[in-house]
Structures are given as structure tokens and as C-alpha cells.
Design a protein around this motif. Structure first.
Motif, mmCIF file in Angstrom:
data_model
loop_
_atom_site.group_PDB
_atom_site.id
_atom_site.type_symbol
_atom_site.label_atom_id
_atom_site.label_comp_id
_atom_site.label_asym_id
_atom_site.label_seq_id
_atom_site.Cartn_x
_atom_site.Cartn_y
_atom_site.Cartn_z
ATOM 1 N N MET A 1 0.850 -1.194 0.000
ATOM 2 C CA MET A 1 0.000 0.000 0.000
ATOM 3 C C MET A 1 0.890 1.250 0.000
ATOM 4 S SD MET A 1 -2.991 1.120 2.725
ATOM 5 C CE MET A 1 -3.942 -0.387 2.495
ATOM 6 N N ALA A 2 0.576 2.187 -0.857
ATOM 7 C CA ALA A 2 1.357 3.422 -0.953
ATOM 8 C C ALA A 2 1.135 4.296 0.267
ATOM 9 C CB ALA A 2 0.979 4.176 -2.217
ATOM 10 N N GLY A 3 2.063 5.244 0.470
ATOM 11 C CA GLY A 3 1.997 6.100 1.645
ATOM 12 C C GLY A 3 0.703 6.875 1.751
ATOM 13 N N ASN A 4 0.233 7.445 0.636
ATOM 14 C CA ASN A 4 -1.011 8.217 0.663
ATOM 15 C C ASN A 4 -2.218 7.348 0.992
ATOM 16 O OD1 ASN A 4 0.097 10.716 0.162
ATOM 17 N ND2 ASN A 4 -0.024 10.508 -2.081
ATOM 18 N N GLU A 5 -2.194 6.101 0.500
ATOM 19 C CA GLU A 5 -3.296 5.171 0.793
ATOM 20 C C GLU A 5 -3.317 4.805 2.273
ATOM 21 O OE1 GLU A 5 -2.323 2.064 -1.941
ATOM 22 O OE2 GLU A 5 -3.752 2.776 -3.437
ATOM 23 N N LYS A 7 -2.252 6.678 4.758
ATOM 24 C CA LYS A 7 -2.753 7.846 5.486
ATOM 25 C C LYS A 7 -4.267 7.990 5.331
ATOM 26 C CE LYS A 7 1.515 10.558 4.975
ATOM 27 N NZ LYS A 7 2.090 11.789 4.409
ATOM 28 N N ARG A 25 1.268 0.005 11.642
ATOM 29 C CA ARG A 25 1.805 0.348 10.319
ATOM 30 C C ARG A 25 3.288 0.715 10.418
ATOM 31 N NH1 ARG A 25 -1.622 -0.906 5.991
ATOM 32 N NH2 ARG A 25 -3.774 -0.454 6.606
ATOM 33 N N GLN A 36 11.135 3.795 4.603
ATOM 34 C CA GLN A 36 10.242 4.933 4.383
ATOM 35 C C GLN A 36 10.111 5.796 5.648
ATOM 36 O OE1 GLN A 36 7.126 2.138 2.449
ATOM 37 N NE2 GLN A 36 6.712 4.126 1.518
ATOM 38 N N LEU A 39 7.556 8.627 5.849
ATOM 39 C CA LEU A 39 6.185 8.157 6.060
ATOM 40 C C LEU A 39 5.971 7.788 7.524
ATOM 41 C CD1 LEU A 39 3.391 7.338 5.089
ATOM 42 C CD2 LEU A 39 4.359 5.128 4.347
#
Length: 359
Positions: A1-5, A7, A25, A36, A39
Motif C-alpha cells: 500500500m502506498a503512503g497516501n493510501e 494515510k 503500520r 520509508q 512516512l
């Protein structure tokens, strides 16, 4: 899962659930290659500590939410599963050196002592060692704990008595920090008694930080530990020259006990090749400077008190030199002793005996 997802998914949760999920997380990110870090920092700031509230619904200054957060942190670190090294990495990330989060940390550690949360105490011991157990942050934490247990809730001091058996590495680093708290003044009698009991009942405590290797993530470099020995020698050496407003006779009895326990521990190192870094020559030099200043600045000092303080200094230095457990500039230390050698035969003997070995 990407960082924006990640969050976005956390923003769907109310506090304290977003804090609990955020910690999970962060733990997953810590255990992966390419951790990361940015993040992780964002998740801590927004979802764990509420320092960034994009939804403008949360104010982490409220006491209830702070208590909820401390409960979440306590539960997270003692929850089953998880790699100790990764959990310790999470803890170190939560409280970096320049963090404003120390009040929460102090309350978390005080609760961990009360509830015997070994996981939090072990992680805190590593945090103290990595930042330095005489650092401003570690000394601040020690002050918080002492205030909680000696001022706010003195009837709960029994919880502190169990610490060496529960979390020896944490206790050893805490003891070094406590030594620094009372660097220039006498500690209260109750604390003297506690420290004496800790060492008497747990003789290895003074060297625990040297012998225990902290569980750090791959690539983590353990910082050089600082034992409590020099700080406690300072207490015992300087105490006869300081004004004492409470229980003078009882206090001196405890100082004598602690001094003898320190001497016993140091002399046990004589045949050990692994503990050559138990005491810093720089720390003993600082004690010598402080003693010299007190002798010069104080008037009407009783001769027997001057003799006692110089005797203890000579015993500390000679025992450490004999055990070969001093590291650093020994020549400077002996040079500082030179002016005192004319005032006490044991200091003169120490200089004559060890001058050639300090080179």
C-alpha cells in the motif's frame, strides 16, 4: 500500500484507534527494507501524537486523550509477537533526541513501572543508552520518575524496589541518570536507601549496561554505555562536605554502605578482561575538581570530614586503577590528585603506586 493510501485509511479511524493502527503500520515499515522514514514520521506526528490534525477534530492537549495514548502505547509494546529489535526501533523513532514528547514518555514509563510492563522498560533502557544515560533527555526522564514516586505517590516506592529484577538494563541506565540528577546536591534519605538496597541485592547491576547487548535493528550501532559507578562514587566522596538538612547520621550510614558496595564491585573486576570501560577517568577527574573546589571554598570544615572525603576519593581511584577498569586520560586524573596528596597519605600512596601504570 502506498503512503497516501495508508494515510487515507488511517484518517477514516477515530482516536485512539488511529493511533493503535498507526503503530502497527510503523512496525511493518520498520521491518522492511527501505523503511520509508518520512512516512513513519508523518504517521507518528498525525495519527499517534496528534501533532498534525488535518481534520481539525483532535486536540492532544487534553488529559483524557493523553491517557488513552499512553494506554495504546503500553498495550502495543507488550502485545505478543513482533521482533524485539523492531519494537525497539519503533520506540527510538517515537522519541528522537529533539522531541517535545517527553511528558508523554515520562508518564508512559511511570505507568510501566507501576504495571511492571517489562517491554516498555526494556525499550526505555535502550533509548537511554542510545541517547546517553547522562544526557539531558535521560536525566529529565529520571527527574520525572523520581517526582512521580518520591513526591506525588511516595507510598508506591515499593514498585521501584522491584525494578532491578524486572528490568536490569533499564534500572542500570536509570541509576546512572539519577546519579546525574544529584550531581551537585545530596539526594533524599529515602532515595539513598533505595539505591543501597538495589546494589546490595543485585551486585551485578552496576555493570549490567556493559554486559547486556541491546536489541537493535540490523545496522544499528549500540552507543557506549555509562555505568553508574562514577556518579555514585561522587555522591559518597562529596557528601561529607555538603550541608545536610535531614537525618545526617542516617544519611552518612547509607553513604558508607554504598561506598563499600562500589568498592566491592570494582575490585571484583580485577580479574575480568571484559570490563576495562567501567569508569571514565574524565568522570573521576571531575569529582577531584569538585572536591578541590569545595575544600578551598568552605570554611570551618571539620578535619575528620575532610579526611573522610579524601580517603574515599583515594579508595575509589586506587581500587579502579588496581582493577584496570578506568578508561581515558589517567594522567590528567593523577595530576589533579597531586595537590591533594600533601593533605592525605592515602592519596599520596595512590599516586606513588599507580603513576607509572597510568602512562
Amino acid at each position: 500500500m502506498a503512503g497516501n493510501e495508508i494515510k487515507q485509511s488511517l484518517r477514516k479511524l477515530d482516536f485512539p484507534f488511529c493511533a493503535r493502527e498507526g503503530l502497527c503500520r510503523i512496525e511493518m515499515l520498520c521491518s522492511r527494507p527501505g523503511k520509508q522514514m518520512d512516512l513513519q514520521m508523518d504517521i507518528m506526528s498525525e495519527f499517534v501524537f496528534g501533532e498534525i490534525d488535518r481534520r481539525k477534530k483532535r486536540n492532544m492537549n487534553t488529559a483524557i486523550q493523553e491517557l488513552q495514548l499512553i494506554e495504546v502505547l503500553s498495550d502495543f509494546f507488550q502485545s505478543p509477537g513482533g521482533c524485539p529489535a523492531v519494537r525497539n526501533a519503533v520506540f527510538l523513532s517515537l522519541y528522537p533526541a529533539d522531541s517535545p514528547r517527553y511528558k508523554i514518555l515520562g508518564n508512559l514509563v511511570s505507568l510501566a513501572i507501576a504495571t511492571q510492563n517489562k517491554a516498555v522498560l526494556n525499550a526505555t533502557g535502550i533509548w537511554m543508552q542510545q541517547l546517553g544515560s547522562t544526557s539531558m533527555q535521560s536525566v529529565g526522564l529520571a527527574k520525572h520518575i523520581l517526582n512521580d514516586y518520591f513526591v506525588l505517590t511516595p507510598k508506591s516506592i515499593d514498585r521501584l524496589k522491584q525494578l532491578p529484577a524486572l528490568a536490569p538494563h533499564f534500572t542500570a541506565n536509570l541509576l546512572t541518570a539519577i546519579g546525574e540528577v544529584y550531581k551537585d546536591k545530596n539526594p533524599p534519605t529515602e532515595l539513598l536507601k533505595l539505591v543501597g538496597d538495589w546494589i546490595d541485592e543485585n551486585p551485578s547491576l552496576l555493570l549490567t549496561s556493559l554486559m547486556d547487548n541491546p536489541a537493535l535493528p540490523t545496522g544499528g550501532i549500540p552507543m557506549t554505555p555509562i555505568t553508574p559507578i562514577a556518579a555514585l562514587f561522587r555522591w559518597c566522596i562529596l557528601s561529607p562536605l555538603r550541608e545536610c538538612t535531614e537525618n545526617l547520621e542516617e544519611q552518612q550510614k547509607y553513604y558508607s554502605k554504598i561506598h563499600q558496595l562500589l568498592m566491592d564491585s570494582v575490585l571484583r573486576l580485577k580479574n575480568s578482561g571484559s570490563n576495562k570501560h567501567a569508569i571514565s577517568a574524565q568522570h573521576l577527574a571531575a569529582i577531584t575538581r569538585a572536591l578541590t573546589t569545595l575544600l578551598h571554598s568552605s570554611t570551618n570544615l571539620k578535619t575528620e570530614l575532610q579526611d573522610l572525603t579524601m580517603e574515599r576519593l583515594a579508595q575509589a581511584v586506587s581500587s579502579a586503577m588496581s582493577a584496570n577498569c578506568i578508561y581515558g586520560n589517567k594522567q590528567e586524573l593523577l595530576a589533579l590528585l597531586q595537590p591533594l596528596s600533601y593533605q592525605h597519605f592515602l592519596i599520596e600512596w595512590t599516586l606513588q603506586t599507580y603513576a607509572s601504570k597510568a602512562a
